[in-house]
Write a protein that holds these residues in place. Structure first.
Motif, mmCIF file in Angstrom:
data_model
loop_
_atom_site.group_PDB
_atom_site.id
_atom_site.type_symbol
_atom_site.label_atom_id
_atom_site.label_comp_id
_atom_site.label_asym_id
_atom_site.label_seq_id
_atom_site.Cartn_x
_atom_site.Cartn_y
_atom_site.Cartn_z
ATOM 1 N N GLY A 143 28.689 102.537 29.956
ATOM 2 C CA GLY A 143 29.723 101.538 29.712
ATOM 3 C C GLY A 143 30.347 101.053 31.008
ATOM 4 O O GLY A 143 29.816 101.274 32.101
ATOM 5 N N GLU A 144 31.507 100.414 30.876
ATOM 6 C CA GLU A 144 32.177 99.924 32.080
ATOM 7 C C GLU A 144 32.861 101.066 32.820
ATOM 8 O O GLU A 144 33.482 101.941 32.201
ATOM 9 C CB GLU A 144 33.222 98.889 31.690
ATOM 10 N N PHE A 336 31.809 102.958 41.709
ATOM 11 C CA PHE A 336 30.496 103.499 41.323
ATOM 12 C C PHE A 336 30.607 104.678 40.349
ATOM 13 O O PHE A 336 29.608 105.109 39.794
ATOM 14 C CB PHE A 336 29.702 103.906 42.573
ATOM 15 N N TYR A 337 31.814 105.194 40.155
ATOM 16 C CA TYR A 337 31.966 106.299 39.191
ATOM 17 C C TYR A 337 31.913 105.756 37.773
ATOM 18 O O TYR A 337 32.728 104.903 37.405
ATOM 19 C CB TYR A 337 33.310 107.000 39.372
ATOM 20 N N ALA A 338 31.018 106.270 36.969
ATOM 21 C CA ALA A 338 30.992 105.893 35.551
ATOM 22 C C ALA A 338 32.240 106.458 34.877
ATOM 23 O O ALA A 338 32.804 107.445 35.333
ATOM 24 C CB ALA A 338 29.736 106.448 34.896
ATOM 25 N N SER A 339 32.676 105.820 33.817
ATOM 26 C CA SER A 339 33.868 106.308 33.112
ATOM 27 C C SER A 339 33.634 107.731 32.627
ATOM 28 O O SER A 339 32.537 108.079 32.192
ATOM 29 C CB SER A 339 34.200 105.412 31.928
ATOM 30 N N THR A 340 34.668 108.545 32.705
ATOM 31 C CA THR A 340 34.536 109.941 32.269
ATOM 32 C C THR A 340 34.828 110.121 30.779
ATOM 33 O O THR A 340 34.724 111.228 30.266
ATOM 34 C CB THR A 340 35.491 110.842 33.077
#
Lengths: 474, 474
Positions: A143-144, A336-340
């Motif tokens: 996802g975002e 660059f971190y995907a949502s946790t």
């Protein structure tokens, strides 16, 4: 060709095709059917077992799709080399002992424990199921990074209407808990900052920032909150405050002090205020106090909030509102971190908010917690050992200064032996300025949470402390 | 008493009691019924509206519970002061434009995109629903910091049987993604470490560790992986490797090199190897390569794995196996962080593993990805512009060295204009030693992911690159 002696049982819950699938799969895994060995045709096996041919075909299709057998055109079915396949055994019956579990008390006055008795499980299950029913490849894809747009919009509306936070959805970052968002924030703001923080405070925030290499400067407050002169003396880059309901003191910062703090931040580039609004939802007197962020004209406030208190600590959804000037650093450093937070859960939560369930639940819990607050307050006022009650009319805990020679920490220790977990205010004091605390009677102050307790439990807990102070044996 | 002109409609999906509830709630919120105003009795209102008394009673009970009205004994129902209540309006119809969305390409050769066409949605929904059906206060309360015990045990069994990882469940930490676990790990290991990392590598790991203040030292490898002599020259504290299937090179580190690396770590206290095992699940030739952790006799390997590739990047569940000597530092430094993965999801995932669904899905996907791999490989071998294919027989991407004057980066740019996203191997090169890269033909190498692509899309993407290299116009 191997002899397949499959004992089918049509009374089992497991469908017949799965029984055939399991038998052949296990036979191949065990080596009873070896690699390259030919398997019977579906026609032969269905006649042999007395089942419909489609039943055997279903079993074979599954075995083919998982790589246990292969179909050779015009020749038939053959067992495959399964050395590359995964086989994971079922859990053994004897489980290892569980470690790291919390100690269980008969009564726990935790300030972090919610009352879930009124949680709208039916509505939660409905929105979750609706999400799952619609769950397709899109929901499984990444996802975002900053969180699902629908959830960010729903939170944005809630924050504006309930907390006076002025922002747009693209300023919001959704994350798995305040501590995680603080880890991101330190990466956005850069290393080596100095942080002035209220003392006492929420220890997890202090420890997270300290773990991230920030220099922590605890600053004591008065009845209006943190003292801006003392903040200035520490020369910090950042101030961490809870202006609407300070934890654990319950202080509400008045407008004048807020403006002074905002003025401090606006004086110099690179100064920021982290506003932690963690349990502002529950006030039992007058209107909710609006957020500090709403009064900020210079874009210096980073607003932090969570659904841990208002919904549940287990769902692990927090949100952070970044000032506009931090959006570019966020994208560069943390984009660059995907949502946790899982996408499924974000979608379900957005539906929970947009369906009005959250609003109703908040209003209901406010009434329930107010009832518990009023009752606990009244019970405590009758006690001779209670010198003063403060931090009342908000949140889900009270501060109780005791009339006793002994310290609150001693009472807490004694109570533990009697199966009651009380908390000493000094547990929330950051260690760097201990002396001053005692001047304020902090060492004689208990912190007692009531959110998850029944009236009977509150009475029993009070009786326990009364007994301790009266010198009664266990 | 206010005149309540409620138009009930029994044809609506909304129950009658909710229609009454909504009408009164909105009238109070709008000020049509003012604070302190008396409301009709349930007997009166039910007769007036021609509905059962219990219908009105249900509506009133909800209004009472949410604080819109109060009941005064022997006097009746009164509207409350609702200035402290939350009212959140429904979403407006005109939504703000969504920002930050990924660019959409006709064909995207992303190495991170999974094929979900065979995901067992039915089974996933079943385990999720079973979890939800059982969801009670316990599931909403805060869980264990390191993750739910049931999930840790299930992962532990899987890792032992599928990856040869030797550990017990209490060594596992569950977290929302590898990057989050790396953030924890830097807190466990302490600040200011130097990390040798394979070059090229997985950029997110590099950037996360760099964000956390670690000094990053990219080290190039040969066909056996990272060169231990070059590691030694950098004098690092930590080595970050992907020994079973290096991303993006696809290198498998042979036993001798592994032992040499383990030897380096064992030589000095405080040295650690981070083993990132991120997509070792998918190998299409021979047996799976066991983990480095399984050969580690000195407790120097920190094993990192994820369900992002094997299930879905949206579920955000990764796991880290800590050596025994890091358990105490973990508890001291990070024990206060609540788990970042929702408890509901952890429970559902444990059921998915224990029910055998995960094992079946892995085996099925391995077959599907192998089919795509074989097909893509065969298609590429027919192309005149393909000089060499490597990194094959594992994962879901191939490396393709092109026979061309132009660089891979130039091809990538051209392809973007034609709606095709290809990747240049140099995008994965960490910047510190660029020259050496060109000696290896890295600048002429494309990275092409095929996991989520259909055969038609693969053909079309290949044709696009062929057209570019043949100088065809768009």
């Amino acid at each position: 060709m191997p002899e397949l002696t499959i004992h089918l049982d049509s009374h089992l819950k497991q469908p017949l095709y799965e029984q055939i699938y399991d038998y052949i799969r296990i036979s191949i895994a065990d080596g009873k059917i070896s690699c390259g060995e030919k398997l019977p045709s579906t026609r032969f096996l269905s006649a042999h077992l007395g089942v419909a041919r489609s039943t055997v075909e279903t079993a074979y299709a599954q075995l083919l799709s998982e790589g246990y057998m292969e179909a050779k055109p015009c020749r038939g079915y053959y067992a495959c080399d399964i050395s590359g396949l995964y086989t994971v055994s079922s859990p053994a019956l004897a489980e290892e002992p569980q470690t790291g579990k919390r100690e269980a008390y008969r009564i726990d006055f935790s300030p972090d424990e919610n009352d879930f008795s009124c949680f709208p499980f039916a509505a939660w299950r409905r929105v979750s199921k609706d999400t799952l029913a619609g769950s397709d490849a899109t929901l499984l894809a990444a996802g975002e990074a900053a969180g699902e747009w629908a959830l960010r919009e729903a939170v944005c509306r809630y924050l504006y209407q309930a907390r006076g936070v002025i922002c747009r959805a693209h300023q919001l970052v959704i994350g798995a808990g305040n501590e995680y968002l603080l880890m991101l924030l330190t990466q956005i703001l850069g290393p080596g900052k100095t942080v002035a923080i209220e003392n006492p405070t929420y220890p997890n925030a202090y420890r997270t920032l300290e773990n991230m290499g920030y220099r922590m400067r605890p600053v004591s407050g008065d009845k209006y909150g943190i003292r801006v002169e003392q903040v200035e003396a520490q020369q910090p880059d950042i101030v961490y405050v809870m202006p609407s309901h300070q934890f654990p003191m319950g202080t509400v910062m008045p407008l004048e002090r807020r403006l002074k703090l905002l003025g401090w931040a606006a004086q110099k580039r690179g100064r920021y205020i982290i506003e932690d609004d963690h349990d502002s939802e529950f006030r039992y007197k007058g209107k909710p106090v609006p957020s500090l962020q709403g009064s900020d004209g210079s874009g210096t406030v980073i607003y932090l909030g969570t659904f841990s208190r208002s919904i549940s600590p287990a769902i692990r959804v927090s949100y952070m509102v970044l000032p506009l000037k931090l959006l570019a650093p966020y994208r560069i450093k943390c984009g660059f971190y995907a949502s946790t937070v899982p996408r499924e859960q974000q979608t379900a939560l957005a539906a929970f908010l947009n369906g009005g369930y959250f609003e109703r639940y908040l209003n209901k819990m406010r009434r329930i917690y107010k009832g518990k607050h009023d009752c606990f307050h009244a019970l405590l006022k009758q006690e001779a050992w209670v010198k003063q009650i403060y931090g009342d009319y908000a949140g889900i805990h009270l501060l109780v200064e005791v009339n006793a020679k002994q310290s609150a920490a001693w009472i807490v220790d004694e109570a533990k032996h009697r199966g009651v977990r009380a908390y000493a205010l000094t547990e929330y004091l950051m260690q760097k300025e201990p002396r001053q605390a005692y001047a304020n009677g902090f060492d004689k102050t208990l912190l007692l949470g009531y959110g998850a307790r029944t009236v009977e439990e509150l009475k029993e807990g009070i009786a326990c402390i009364r007994g301790i102070l009266a010198g009664q044996p266990k």
